[in-house]
Each structure stands twice: as structure tokens, then as C-alpha cells.
Design an enzyme around this catalytic site. Sequence first.
Site, PDB file in Angstrom:
ATOM      1  N   LYS A 194     -59.895 -32.202 -38.508  1.00  0.00           N
ATOM      2  CA  LYS A 194     -60.078 -30.856 -38.777  1.00  0.00           C
ATOM      3  C   LYS A 194     -61.278 -30.700 -39.636  1.00  0.00           C
ATOM      4  O   LYS A 194     -62.235 -29.797 -39.337  1.00  0.00           O
ATOM      5  CB  LYS A 194     -58.878 -30.229 -39.889  1.00  0.00           C
ATOM      6  CG  LYS A 194     -57.758 -30.109 -38.967  1.00  0.00           C
ATOM      7  CD  LYS A 194     -56.342 -29.749 -39.759  1.00  0.00           C
ATOM      8  CE  LYS A 194     -55.286 -29.635 -38.923  1.00  0.00           C
ATOM      9  NZ  LYS A 194     -53.969 -29.849 -39.728  1.00  0.00           N
ATOM     10  N   ASP A 206     -53.251 -21.120 -41.487  1.00  0.00           N
ATOM     11  CA  ASP A 206     -51.952 -21.597 -40.688  1.00  0.00           C
ATOM     12  C   ASP A 206     -50.985 -20.656 -40.219  1.00  0.00           C
ATOM     13  O   ASP A 206     -50.196 -21.188 -39.442  1.00  0.00           O
ATOM     14  CB  ASP A 206     -51.634 -22.845 -41.489  1.00  0.00           C
ATOM     15  CG  ASP A 206     -51.352 -24.150 -40.733  1.00  0.00           C
ATOM     16  OD1 ASP A 206     -51.837 -24.107 -39.375  1.00  0.00           O
ATOM     17  OD2 ASP A 206     -50.663 -25.129 -41.045  1.00  0.00           O
ATOM     18  N   GLN A 248     -51.687 -29.455 -45.518  1.00  0.00           N
ATOM     19  CA  GLN A 248     -51.232 -30.255 -44.174  1.00  0.00           C
ATOM     20  C   GLN A 248     -49.787 -30.926 -44.676  1.00  0.00           C
ATOM     21  O   GLN A 248     -49.325 -31.497 -45.489  1.00  0.00           O
ATOM     22  CB  GLN A 248     -52.099 -31.626 -44.266  1.00  0.00           C
ATOM     23  CG  GLN A 248     -51.973 -32.572 -43.303  1.00  0.00           C
ATOM     24  CD  GLN A 248     -52.099 -31.876 -41.888  1.00  0.00           C
ATOM     25  OE1 GLN A 248     -53.230 -30.932 -41.772  1.00  0.00           O
ATOM     26  NE2 GLN A 248     -51.389 -32.319 -40.994  1.00  0.00           N
TER      27      GLN A 248
END
Length: 290
Positions: free
Chosen positions: A55, A122, A99
Amino acid sequence: MNSAKLLDGKTLAQKIQTQLKAQVEQLTSANQRPPGLAVIMVGDNPASAAYVRNKERACANVGIASFGRHFPAHTSQVELEETIHALNEDERVDGILLQLPLPNHLNSVTLLHQIHPDKDVDGLHPVNLGRLMRGEAGLRSCTPAGVMRLLQEYQIDVTGKQAVVIGRSILVGKPMAMMLLEADATVTIAHSRSQNLPDITRNADILIPAVGHPNLITPDMVKPKAVVIDVAINRITDAEGNSRLVGDVEFDTVRDIAEYITPVPGGVGPMTVAILLENTVLSYTRTHSK
Ligand code: NAP
């Protein structure tokens, strides 16, 4: 023997990144700050570390600034909440991503709720999930949004089609089903308590397994000419003792039945990263248009 066409997420993700790079160059040429993404990682799970590296590398590629924070496994809930609050206030940061999974002593749900919905790239905050449910514009979860983009790119119309999603997690299965519904598919969600899974999957014009069980989907479970989109990423050790990534689908046999199929790796995985970058730029442009 028929061999399914590959849905090439790697190439499409590269195309999206090239477009984003040009967009970011244009946005920042007027002396504006670049878009910023903060990835919060806790502990040293090797798979998570690899995803975070990917990422951050992709961010650098398109000109998005990274404000990553990597914490040791013993970090407290309070410390992470304070970090999220600080990032919510930080004007250089347009997107915050926690994460997952987190170490067991941490409550990921409470932490996800602390992320400001406008920075929730997200798409996991209840506000953004609620917007998806209502069909309102908002930041959409990256993996299912990546699947929808792949379908769009290959001009696979889902209207009126039978779509079967296997898995009902908040990260993948549930938002995936809602996005397919939003696109007018007839959607079935299967899960670990579903009975007669092969009977369900054999009805699918579009089959999307998101489970995490290698070889769960065998050719007898697939309708001829179906579109098979394998979300799962499993690390296995093959007969030769080599470690490699596979999905939930028995790829070599199912590709003889399906019309389209995603490879693993190189299918949905790169799309997740591309949509994350796109969401960060979207969040940035929204801030700058206020
Ligand atoms: P998860 O939270 O563990 O959810 C797995 C789902 O599969 C659950 O809903 C579970 O049902 C269901 N399930 C388990 N065994 C089953 C069975 N035998 N038959 C039918 N359903 C079954 O996992 P997740 O976070 O959604 O991730 C799923 C997979 O996608 C993983 O392999 C993950 O690595 C991968 N993933 C990939 C990406 C990407 O970028 N490509 C992104 C995220 C995740 P219950 O709800 O009944 O337990």
C-alpha cells in the site's frame, strides 16, 4: 476444452494508478499539498506487513504522502485511539486505514468507529456502511468496490443475474452483496452454516467466494459459463514444498468451466490497493472542494 478468460486485476490496477498519478500531479501543481494516507499497523504479522508495504509503495507511485504508524504488538487501545484522533485532526491526512487483524487484546470495532467517516478510506465505519445500505454516495469498502470495478472493466453486466457471495464478513461478504444488489443483481449470501453449498453455487451466474479455504470451489460446484471472482488469499505449501498464494477456487479445473475467472494472485488483490488510493484521492478532492 473451454478455458475461461482471465479478469486481470493487476493490469487494471496499474491503469487506475497511472490515471491517479496524472490526477495527483494536476492537483498538486497548483502548489496544493499532496493527498495523504495513514496506514496504522500493530504488531508484526508478516502477511499484514507485506500488505502495508504494498500500500505504501503504491502511494509513493501515485504521489500520495504516507503517514504510516507502525506500533509494537503490546500497544494499548487508548494509545491507538489517541493516534486515530490525532490523525482525524491532521489536515495533511485524507485517509486513515487500520490494518486488520489486530492483536487479540485490542477491540478493532471500537477503533474503526473512532475514524472520522470522511477519512474512512476502507469504508468500514458504520456511517459509510449505512450509506452503502441506503445507496447513498460515500466511501465504499475497497475489496468489494474493486470487484465491481473489474466487472465494469470487462463489461460484465450483473443486472438480473444470480450472484452468489460466499462469506458474510463486514470486510468483504456483506458489502460485496450490497454492491451487487445496488447494481441490480439477484444476490444470495452463503456462509459456514449454509446447507448444500454446491446446490447454491451451481445457480450462480456470478460466483464470488470470500472464505479463506483453498480448493473450496471445485468444478462440479460451478455453473457452465459462470463468472468466478476469487476474493480469498491463502498461503499454502505445495507438493514440491514451495510456499505460494492461492484463492478458494481450484483454479486449474474451474477455468475449464467458467467464462471468466480471476487469478490469485493478480486478480482482486491489486484492485483492493487501487481502490484504496482512489478513495484517498476522492477524500482529498472533497476536502478541497468544501
Ligand atoms: P472472514 O472474516 O474469516 O470470513 C470468512 C467467511 O467465510 C465467514 O462469513 C464464514 O462464515 C465463511 N465460511 C467459512 N467456512 C465456510 C464454508 N466451509 N462454507 C461457506 N462459507 C464459509 O474472512 P474475510 O476477512 O471476509 O476474508 C475472506 C478471504 O478473503 C480471506 O482469504 C482473506 O484473506 C481474503 N481477503 C482478500 C482481500 C483482497 O484484497 N483480495 C481483502 C480482504 C480479504 P461464518 O460467518 O458463518 O463464520
